[in-house]
Design an enzyme around this catalytic site. Structure first.
Site, PDB file in Angstrom:
ATOM      1  N   ASP A  14     -20.113  16.887  53.229  1.00  0.00           N
ATOM      2  CA  ASP A  14     -19.983  18.135  53.979  1.00  0.00           C
ATOM      3  C   ASP A  14     -20.655  17.975  55.343  1.00  0.00           C
ATOM      4  OD1 ASP A  14     -19.529  20.760  54.623  1.00  0.00           O
ATOM      5  OD2 ASP A  14     -21.136  21.560  53.368  1.00  0.00           O
ATOM      6  N   GLU A 118     -15.104  19.185  55.009  1.00  0.00           N
ATOM      7  CA  GLU A 118     -15.651  18.706  53.740  1.00  0.00           C
ATOM      8  C   GLU A 118     -14.570  18.024  52.911  1.00  0.00           C
ATOM      9  OE1 GLU A 118     -16.761  21.749  50.893  1.00  0.00           O
ATOM     10  OE2 GLU A 118     -15.523  23.221  51.940  1.00  0.00           O
TER      11      GLU A 118
END
Length: 441
Positions: A14, A118
């Protein structure tokens, strides 16, 4: 409790404060002496000039002051008057997102893009790709996470967090631990120590309203929900939500990392509204939201060259219950106007008195618009009535033009009769006649 897939190695990677980080990297590339937005109280969101809208990303210094994602810009400025606001820049976001994904695919053949910033990676059985690091004393999979994380930071200029586990849920939860530029593990055996002490609202998939209801019943931590009787959770939240909360709290997930998604069966967009929608503010809050969502759905349909013949609308009430309506339209479309028109009709049926949700005192906190029953048709098929209506409009326009031309011809005739033939004539588009025998009168 043990899951049957505990032998997998799953990464969730992420980007830290993606939109703000990417804007910061762009600014520094253009001006190395510019302040790094990540190191000062700053945020992305709203109209920078008018200071309206909501915060969509924030720096860690801004977070420490209390600035929150999703809150109005004016409220954030009250908390932090020196907050530096920057506008959204989706061209830059796409550029860095593509570069980010390219690095991930360099190291792993199974990458699932979860969003623009992500992704999940199935790293199972990839030890041989990191033999150099293993020979130097590294341990897999941590050494793989270090290699990927550091290459992104050193080559692209922004940082990521890496969560490592045996399933997607726990990898996602791990990546949300302390930031930035960190690697965290959350294996099933670590759940009681690392996951259970967290507030129930931090469990992935547990929204604010659900967390509020569970907390009100004394289930304040993820561990409380994990140890609760599943039947109790189901009685409170319903079959699907109750079962999910119990499994997730115990760290269980069967979701696979997939490279490609199935062909879309529908296109939809939804948003949580800044304020609850009621009968009183339906026109000012709900109608513009539906128009905006319909436009986004239309853009995606047009991009993929598909059309749909069923429009649907979905709402979530302040009590966290979902309701939906759908309708079939005569011909497949990807036109924003037609989608909006149908969605507004559905919203009226679903919400308005005497039988709609507003009649029962319900308020709406989320609105969604979508199109399904898709076809790859590249043209709009007009039925007989549509053709007749279109012909009627064209005939009316032609009659109006003829009347205007007749009036203009009559005026020209009167002028030429008075001042002589050729005193005035119709202009020719794109042609300028500078030789005239008639001075201006």
């Amino acid at each position: 409790m043990k899951d049957t897939q505990d032998n997998r190695i799953i990464f969730h990677i992420d980007v830290n404060s993606a939109f703000l980080s990417w804007s910061a990297v762009k600014r520094l590339s253009e001006d190395p002496n510019a302040p790094d937005l990540r190191l000062i109280p700053s945020a992305v969101g709203g109209d920078v000039k008018t200071r309206h809208g909501v915060i969509t990303a924030k720096s860690i210094p801004a977070k420490k002051i209390g600035v929150k994602t999703g809150e109005p810009v004016m409220r954030a400025l009250e908390k932090c008057p020196e907050l530096v606001l920057i506008p959204s820049d989706f061209t830059t976001y796409r550029k860095y997102s593509n570069a980010f994904m390219k690095i991930l695919k360099k190291y792993c053949p199974v990458v699932e893009k979860a969003s623009i910033d992500e992704a999940y990676l199935d790293m199972t059985g990839l030890e041989d790709r990191f033999q150099k690091e293993l020979n130097a004393g590294g341990t897999f999979p941590r050494c793989a996470a270090e290699v990927i994380k550091n290459e992104i930071r050193d080559t692209l200029g922004f940082t990521v967090n890496v969560g490592i586990s045996s399933n997607k849920l726990l990898a996602k939860m791990a990546s949300d631990f302390t930031k930035p530029d960190k690697i965290h593990t959350l294996y099933p055996e670590e759940v009681p120590e690392k996951l259970w002490p967290l507030p129930i609202g931090e469990l992935y998939g547990c929204g604010p309203k659900t967390a509020e209801r569970l907390t009100g019943l004394g289930l304040k931590t993820i561990g409380d929900a994990a140890k609760a009787d599943p039947d109790l959770l189901i009685s409170i939240l319903g079959d699907k939500a109750g079962s999910y909360i119990h499994r997730a709290a115990n760290g269980l997930s069967r979701s696979e990392v997939v490279i490609t998604r199935e062909k879309a069966k529908s296109y939809s967009n939804e948003t949580t509204t800044p304020e609850d929608i009621t009968l009183e503010n339906f026109d000012s809050a709900c109608v513009p939201t539906i128009k905006k969502l319909s436009g986004r759905v239309a853009e995606r349909l047009q991009r993929d060259r598909v059309r749909g013949s069923t429009v649907f609308i979905s709402v979530k009430t302040a009590l966290f219950r979902r309701h939906s309506r759908q309708m079939r339209i005569d011909n497949p479309t990807n036109d924003a106007g037609r989608i909006t028109e149908s969605a507004l009709l559905l919203a009226s049926e679903l919400l308005m008195p005497p039988s709609g949700l507003f009649a029962h005192g319900e308020a709406i906190r989320l609105v969604g618009v979508g199109v399904t029953t898709l076809t790859e048709s590249t043209f709009d098929q007009l039925d007989l009535f549509s053709w007749a209506e279109e012909k009627k409009k064209n005939d009316a326009a032609a009659q109006k033009k003829k009347a205007r031309d007749d009036k203009l011809t009559g005026m020209m005739q009167k002028i030429n009769d008075k001042y002589g033939s050729g005193a005035i004539s119709r202009g020719q588009k794109g042609f300028k006649n500078e030789n005239t025998d008639h001075p201006a009168r």
